[in-house]
Each structure stands twice: as structure tokens, then as C-alpha cells.
Design a protein around this motif. Sequence first.
Motif, PDB file in Angstrom:
ATOM      1  N   ARG A  42       0.827  -1.204   0.000  1.00  0.00           N
ATOM      2  CA  ARG A  42       0.000   0.000   0.000  1.00  0.00           C
ATOM      3  C   ARG A  42       0.865   1.259   0.000  1.00  0.00           C
ATOM      4  N   GLN A  43       1.986   1.199   0.677  1.00  0.00           N
ATOM      5  CA  GLN A  43       2.884   2.354   0.738  1.00  0.00           C
ATOM      6  C   GLN A  43       3.559   2.611  -0.606  1.00  0.00           C
ATOM      7  N   ARG A  44       3.970   1.542  -1.281  1.00  0.00           N
ATOM      8  CA  ARG A  44       4.754   1.694  -2.500  1.00  0.00           C
ATOM      9  C   ARG A  44       3.895   1.781  -3.757  1.00  0.00           C
ATOM     10  N   LEU A  45       2.702   1.188  -3.714  1.00  0.00           N
ATOM     11  CA  LEU A  45       1.849   1.144  -4.909  1.00  0.00           C
ATOM     12  C   LEU A  45       0.433   1.609  -4.568  1.00  0.00           C
ATOM     13  N   PRO A  46       0.212   2.899  -4.480  1.00  0.00           N
ATOM     14  CA  PRO A  46      -1.126   3.392  -4.111  1.00  0.00           C
ATOM     15  C   PRO A  46      -2.205   3.094  -5.148  1.00  0.00           C
ATOM     16  N   ASP A  47      -1.808   2.659  -6.348  1.00  0.00           N
ATOM     17  CA  ASP A  47      -2.811   2.351  -7.363  1.00  0.00           C
ATOM     18  C   ASP A  47      -3.270   0.895  -7.301  1.00  0.00           C
ATOM     19  N   VAL A  48      -2.738   0.108  -6.369  1.00  0.00           N
ATOM     20  CA  VAL A  48      -3.123  -1.293  -6.225  1.00  0.00           C
ATOM     21  C   VAL A  48      -3.999  -1.461  -4.991  1.00  0.00           C
ATOM     22  N   GLN A  49      -5.169  -2.062  -5.151  1.00  0.00           N
ATOM     23  CA  GLN A  49      -6.022  -2.360  -4.006  1.00  0.00           C
ATOM     24  C   GLN A  49      -5.370  -3.457  -3.168  1.00  0.00           C
ATOM     25  N   ALA A  50      -5.191  -3.201  -1.873  1.00  0.00           N
ATOM     26  CA  ALA A  50      -4.533  -4.176  -1.002  1.00  0.00           C
ATOM     27  C   ALA A  50      -5.178  -4.146   0.372  1.00  0.00           C
ATOM     28  N   MET A  51      -5.445  -5.332   0.931  1.00  0.00           N
ATOM     29  CA  MET A  51      -6.179  -5.448   2.192  1.00  0.00           C
ATOM     30  C   MET A  51      -5.533  -6.478   3.104  1.00  0.00           C
ATOM     31  N   SER A  52      -5.512  -6.162   4.390  1.00  0.00           N
ATOM     32  CA  SER A  52      -5.105  -7.117   5.415  1.00  0.00           C
ATOM     33  C   SER A  52      -6.256  -7.281   6.397  1.00  0.00           C
ATOM     34  N   ARG A  53      -6.171  -8.281   7.252  1.00  0.00           N
ATOM     35  CA  ARG A  53      -7.256  -8.522   8.194  1.00  0.00           C
ATOM     36  C   ARG A  53      -7.427  -7.349   9.160  1.00  0.00           C
ATOM     37  N   ALA A  54      -6.319  -6.768   9.618  1.00  0.00           N
ATOM     38  CA  ALA A  54      -6.415  -5.632  10.538  1.00  0.00           C
ATOM     39  C   ALA A  54      -7.082  -4.440   9.854  1.00  0.00           C
TER      40      ALA A  54
END
Length: 328
Positions: free
Chosen positions: A211-223
Motif C-alpha cells: 500500500r505504501q509503494r503502490l497506491p494504485d493497487v487495491q490491497a487489504m489485510s485482516r487488521a
Amino acid sequence: MRGGRRVAVLAVLAVLGGLYAANASWLAPAPGTGPTLLAHRGIAQRFDTANLERDTCTAARMLPPRHGYLENTLASMRASFEAGADIVEIDVHPTTDGRFAVFHDWTLDCRTDGHGVTREHSMAQLKALDIGHGYTADGGRTFPFRGQGIGLMPALDEVLQALPRHRFLVNVKSNDPAEGDRLAAFLAGLPAASRQRVMVYGGDLPVGRIRQRLPDVQAMSRALLRSCLLRYAAYGWAGITPAACARMPVFVPINIAPWLWGWPNRLQQRLHNVGSEAYVLGPYHGGGFSVGLDTAEDWARLPEGYSGGIYTDEIVAVARWIKRGRQP
């Protein structure tokens, strides 16, 4: 006094009316013309889910096969898209030669004729294995896929090249931030159009790096997911979408969804505005979020005309239900 009380009542009714209008699903446009289907592991062999532990060998408790596909293979992915999937979920592990192997298990001993930790092998070593070796539906008396899975473990770059017009949800199987850096570097090397076909979920640390390096990629964690849902439930009524909900696939259990403000259309609209998409799952009962929307009973809990995301382990059945006009 009576006039003052009347004014107070009218003010309360006006506030409630405004609150209702701001969160009314029917006043928001549907997110699409039909549901977006996310196939968990693609078309795969099903297994007995009773009393599963983290290290349970699911290949050894396979149910009688209904088809010849093995999860995380190109053949399974192609069949999933042909059946009606819009997105296929795949699992990845870094290899010793700098690639990403598409395979579910942390170790090789359950499904394959190999041994040891998956990520401690090169891609060439992994391709030499038989990924159908360990599947049995009768306690080890017969192995219907043994010998048929040699060379079928693909690399992530091969998957994206072989299926250039399709979308994928990539599951990072560790909580190692270095793995997030490696996957971010791989994705950054893709053309922008190819990168937009990929979503990521997994451990908090690697997902944080992506998420920090690629703001154009949707990324999710459980937290992140937990924070998103809890905060939206707390103050989504005000039309505010929490920052924790931005730029990620949002998994919503079907028994929790009705408690979220504006479910389904208004919620989908708000998530879309912050670069996210919602995918409804099967009911949450205090465990993980890995259960898909798979049964006719769960399907019946969807609102009439639902056109958002659906996460399922039964892509063939769910796609068939949609073709039949939601008649399981």
C-alpha cells in the motif's frame, strides 16, 4: 410549551428523515448491471471442512471429485473464467530464484511428492513436482490425481501472461514485510494496465509495504478490514467513509452486511468513491473470513437485484444461479 414541543418533534423527524435519505440504498445507483464474481482458488477440489486446523492436510480429506481441476493451476483459472468468474483468487510464495510460485500450502508435503517449505525452493524445482500427488477421497486407498499434476504449478508472471485480460486477487501467505517489498517490485514492473488487474490481500506487514509503494493497487489485510468495518458501522451514518476502507477489496460477511449503513448500493457507492470494492462472503461465526457465499440459504439472504461483489468457493453453482435469475 406545546408549540415548543411540536417544533422539537418536527426537528427530530427532520433529522431522522435526513439520516434515512442519506443512507437509503434505493436512492443510490446500483454498482453495475450484475454481480461481480470472485472465485476463491478458482474451480478446485472440495474437502471436508469439519474441525479444520491451520496445518490440516485438506488434500487428504478431499470429497469425491466432481471434476478434474486442481486449484491454482492455469486450467482451473481458465475454467473458472469460462464458468462466469470475473476475478480468481490465487496464492503465492516467493521462490529462491526471485519469482512467485502460485500454490496454496506453506509446505509441499500435503499435496505434492515434494517435501519442505514451499518458499525454500526454486521455481524449476517446484515445476518438477506432481501437485496432484496427495489428493485422496478414501483415506489413502486411491489417489485419482497422482501423476497428473507434474509441471502444473505456475509462476505468477506466467499466470498474468497467459490470461492477459482477466483480474486476480493475490493472497500473500506470510507476514514478512520483505515479501511485500518483493511483490511490490514485481507489480511495479508491470504495465499500468496489467497492474490494475491485480488486487492483493494477506499479512498486515507485507500489505502495508504494498500500500505504501503502490497506491494504485487495491490491497487489504485482516487488521485493515476489521478497522474499516468497525469504523464504518460506528459513523458511516454521517456519510463518512473511514480512511481504513480506502483502496482495497472489502470482505463483508452476509450476516453483518445488513448492519452496515446504506447496504448494499449506498455502501458500494461510498467504497467506490475511495477506490474500493465490497465482496459479500458467507456468514461470520467468530472464525476466519474464508467461507464463501456458497449455499442456496446464504444466497437467499442477498437483497433482490444485488449487483455488487460476491466471494465464493462454488463459482460454477453461483454463476448458474445468476443465469437462472437468482433461482438456486
